[in-house]
Design a protein around this motif. Structure first.
Motif, PDB file in Angstrom:
ATOM      1  N   SER A   1       2.435  -3.201 -14.761  1.00  0.00           N
ATOM      2  CA  SER A   1       1.685  -2.015 -14.050  1.00  0.00           C
ATOM      3  C   SER A   1       1.154  -1.041 -14.903  1.00  0.00           C
ATOM      4  O   SER A   1       2.651  -0.246 -15.858  1.00  0.00           O
ATOM      5  CB  SER A   1       2.703  -1.553 -12.922  1.00  0.00           C
ATOM      6  OG  SER A   1       2.928  -2.982 -12.067  1.00  0.00           O
ATOM      7  N   PRO A   2       0.445  -0.428 -14.643  1.00  0.00           N
ATOM      8  CA  PRO A   2       0.244   1.201 -15.449  1.00  0.00           C
ATOM      9  C   PRO A   2       0.399   2.392 -14.193  1.00  0.00           C
ATOM     10  O   PRO A   2       1.134   2.128 -13.661  1.00  0.00           O
ATOM     11  CB  PRO A   2      -1.669   0.888 -15.407  1.00  0.00           C
ATOM     12  CG  PRO A   2      -1.701  -0.065 -13.936  1.00  0.00           C
ATOM     13  CD  PRO A   2      -0.895  -1.223 -14.407  1.00  0.00           C
ATOM     14  N   LEU A   3       0.979   2.833 -15.561  1.00  0.00           N
ATOM     15  CA  LEU A   3       1.188   4.244 -15.035  1.00  0.00           C
ATOM     16  C   LEU A   3       0.381   5.353 -14.806  1.00  0.00           C
ATOM     17  O   LEU A   3      -0.498   5.215 -14.981  1.00  0.00           O
ATOM     18  CB  LEU A   3       2.362   4.986 -16.827  1.00  0.00           C
ATOM     19  CG  LEU A   3       3.394   4.311 -17.039  1.00  0.00           C
ATOM     20  CD1 LEU A   3       3.793   5.468 -18.195  1.00  0.00           C
ATOM     21  CD2 LEU A   3       4.613   3.775 -16.288  1.00  0.00           C
TER      22      LEU A   3
ATOM     23  N   LYS B   1       3.505  -0.128  -8.624  1.00  0.00           N
ATOM     24  CA  LYS B   1       2.078  -1.707  -7.942  1.00  0.00           C
ATOM     25  C   LYS B   1       3.850  -2.482  -8.066  1.00  0.00           C
ATOM     26  O   LYS B   1       4.184  -3.266  -8.922  1.00  0.00           O
ATOM     27  CB  LYS B   1       1.604  -2.460  -9.214  1.00  0.00           C
ATOM     28  CG  LYS B   1       0.670  -1.049  -9.665  1.00  0.00           C
ATOM     29  CD  LYS B   1      -0.623  -1.121  -7.941  1.00  0.00           C
ATOM     30  CE  LYS B   1      -1.627  -0.209  -8.297  1.00  0.00           C
ATOM     31  NZ  LYS B   1      -3.118  -0.265  -7.617  1.00  0.00           N
ATOM     32  N   ALA B   2       3.556  -3.441  -6.236  1.00  0.00           N
ATOM     33  CA  ALA B   2       4.781  -4.090  -6.147  1.00  0.00           C
ATOM     34  C   ALA B   2       4.152  -5.883  -5.543  1.00  0.00           C
ATOM     35  O   ALA B   2       3.491  -5.088  -4.434  1.00  0.00           O
ATOM     36  CB  ALA B   2       6.006  -3.580  -5.913  1.00  0.00           C
ATOM     37  N   SER B   3       4.351  -6.153  -5.346  1.00  0.00           N
ATOM     38  CA  SER B   3       4.350  -8.154  -4.179  1.00  0.00           C
ATOM     39  C   SER B   3       5.587  -7.756  -3.531  1.00  0.00           C
ATOM     40  O   SER B   3       6.660  -7.094  -3.959  1.00  0.00           O
ATOM     41  CB  SER B   3       4.171  -8.910  -5.068  1.00  0.00           C
ATOM     42  OG  SER B   3       3.288  -8.794  -5.846  1.00  0.00           O
TER      43      SER B   3
ATOM     44  N   GLU C   1       1.005  -1.115   0.465  1.00  0.00           N
ATOM     45  CA  GLU C   1       0.593  -0.400  -0.067  1.00  0.00           C
ATOM     46  C   GLU C   1       0.799   1.505   0.022  1.00  0.00           C
ATOM     47  O   GLU C   1       0.626   2.782  -1.333  1.00  0.00           O
ATOM     48  CB  GLU C   1      -0.678   0.080   0.765  1.00  0.00           C
ATOM     49  CG  GLU C   1      -2.042  -0.626   0.767  1.00  0.00           C
ATOM     50  CD  GLU C   1      -0.961  -2.607   1.723  1.00  0.00           C
ATOM     51  OE1 GLU C   1      -2.431  -3.649   1.352  1.00  0.00           O
ATOM     52  OE2 GLU C   1      -0.582  -2.806   2.141  1.00  0.00           O
ATOM     53  N   LEU C   2       1.502   1.592   0.464  1.00  0.00           N
ATOM     54  CA  LEU C   2       2.680   2.371   0.836  1.00  0.00           C
ATOM     55  C   LEU C   2       2.871   2.316  -0.569  1.00  0.00           C
ATOM     56  O   LEU C   2       3.686   4.316  -1.032  1.00  0.00           O
ATOM     57  CB  LEU C   2       3.784   2.468   2.291  1.00  0.00           C
ATOM     58  CG  LEU C   2       4.640   3.637   2.226  1.00  0.00           C
ATOM     59  CD1 LEU C   2       4.746   3.895   3.700  1.00  0.00           C
ATOM     60  CD2 LEU C   2       5.804   3.169   1.614  1.00  0.00           C
ATOM     61  N   VAL C   3       3.975   1.846  -0.940  1.00  0.00           N
ATOM     62  CA  VAL C   3       4.795   1.576  -2.055  1.00  0.00           C
ATOM     63  C   VAL C   3       3.449   2.475  -3.491  1.00  0.00           C
ATOM     64  O   VAL C   3       4.874   3.304  -4.040  1.00  0.00           O
ATOM     65  CB  VAL C   3       5.444   0.523  -3.018  1.00  0.00           C
ATOM     66  CG1 VAL C   3       6.576   0.720  -4.265  1.00  0.00           C
ATOM     67  CG2 VAL C   3       6.413   0.348  -1.972  1.00  0.00           C
ATOM     68  N   ASP C   4       2.346   1.400  -3.476  1.00  0.00           N
ATOM     69  CA  ASP C   4       1.522   2.377  -4.025  1.00  0.00           C
ATOM     70  C   ASP C   4       1.653   4.007  -4.202  1.00  0.00           C
ATOM     71  O   ASP C   4       0.992   4.518  -5.137  1.00  0.00           O
ATOM     72  CB  ASP C   4       0.140   1.313  -4.311  1.00  0.00           C
ATOM     73  CG  ASP C   4      -0.366   1.687  -5.160  1.00  0.00           C
ATOM     74  OD1 ASP C   4       0.024   2.696  -6.935  1.00  0.00           O
ATOM     75  OD2 ASP C   4      -1.951   1.557  -5.151  1.00  0.00           O
ATOM     76  N   GLU C   5       1.141   4.391  -2.711  1.00  0.00           N
ATOM     77  CA  GLU C   5       0.776   5.624  -3.111  1.00  0.00           C
ATOM     78  C   GLU C   5       1.753   6.654  -2.904  1.00  0.00           C
ATOM     79  O   GLU C   5       1.722   7.243  -3.389  1.00  0.00           O
ATOM     80  CB  GLU C   5      -0.275   5.553  -0.760  1.00  0.00           C
ATOM     81  CG  GLU C   5      -0.008   6.817  -0.654  1.00  0.00           C
ATOM     82  CD  GLU C   5      -0.498   6.357   0.785  1.00  0.00           C
ATOM     83  OE1 GLU C   5      -0.856   8.226   1.642  1.00  0.00           O
ATOM     84  OE2 GLU C   5      -0.664   6.304   1.620  1.00  0.00           O
TER      85      GLU C   5
END
Length: 257
Positions: A255-257, A235-237, A226-230
């Motif tokens: 992953s979409p830009l 998007k990362a696992s 969630e933090l990496v996305d925000e």
């Protein structure tokens, strides 16, 4: 020696580059600053090594306000390896490394036997002894960064501040440098862009976004999907490293830009 950034703010030309940043680096620990480009990481570091005076707030080394120390005394306590690592004069590698003793010297005294040994040991640790007589301007970017870290270690600081120290380094020297930081016993504040290296090397992380600290804690607490996305818009696992258990990020190029 503990390093404390207490309510640090930097405003220049009407722009807030750092906003009320409070962060503690416990004695002997490695704390990483991560965040997107322009989030204020390098600006915060400049306040710690006194290249920049904060608009408000304080930097403390131990119980002392850094701004109240003489430049000589602060250089004895805090060493920095900056992002650009500029060296304008073609000194030899051994001359550049020896410059780390400058805050401790009086007048034009030559280095003592102990200080010469300190320089040689630092060059050995950074794998640059074979470059000792080379002019520093003839070196590759990675070699030059290892020279500058050796100079910082020769300074015998209590606190080490590094801005993207793995830039230009090959994989082997990235791993060796970060291992050296972990084993140094120094209080270390380091800016890293590679989140997986940050997870492996740091005890704790602080995340900056638009000049503000938005998260801090252990690597496992901070590096979440969630933090990496925000913060980074990626998007990362997040998985556990099979050997160390440190969090590792797996990115998808689709992953979409």
């Amino acid at each position: 020696m503990e390093l404390t950034l207490d309510g640090l703010s930097v405003v220049t030309d009407g722009r807030s580059l750092v906003r009320e940043l409070s962060l503690t680096v416990p004695s002997g620990q490695v704390v990483g600053l991560i965040g997107p480009n322009g989030s204020g990481k390098s600006t915060a570091l400049r306040c710690v090594y006194r290249a920049l005076r904060p608009s408000s707030g304080t930097v403390r080394v131990g119980e002392e306000d850094l701004d109240r120390l003489t430049m000589r005394r602060s250089a004895q306590l805090v060493a920095a390896m900056t992002q650009d690592g500029a060296v304008d004069l073609d000194f030899t590698v051994e001359e550049v490394v020896a410059l780390g003793r400058t805050p401790h010297l009086r007048g034009n005294h030559a280095l003592s036997g102990r200080e010469q040994e300190l320089c040689e040991r630092a060059m050995d640790r950074l794998d640059i002894r074979h470059l000792a007589r080379r002019g520093v301007l003839t070196l590759s970017g990675g070699e030059r960064r290892r020279v500058l870290l050796a100079r910082a270690l020769v300074q015998e600081p209590r606190i080490l501040v590094l801005d993207e120290p793995t830039n230009h380094l090959d994989v082997r020297h990235q791993v060796e440098l970060l291992s050296l930081l972990r084993d140094s016993g120094l209080t270390v504040l380091v800016v890293l862009h590679d989140l997986n290296l940050a997870a492996a090397a740091c005890d704790r992380l602080g995340v900056l976004s638009r000049g503000r600290l938005v998260a801090s804690g252990t690597t496992g607490e901070v590096l979440t999907t969630e933090l990496v996305d925000e913060v980074f818009g990626v998007k990362a696992s997040v998985v556990a490293h099979p050997l160390t258990g440190h969090p590792q990020l797996l990115y998808s190029l689709n992953s979409p830009l």
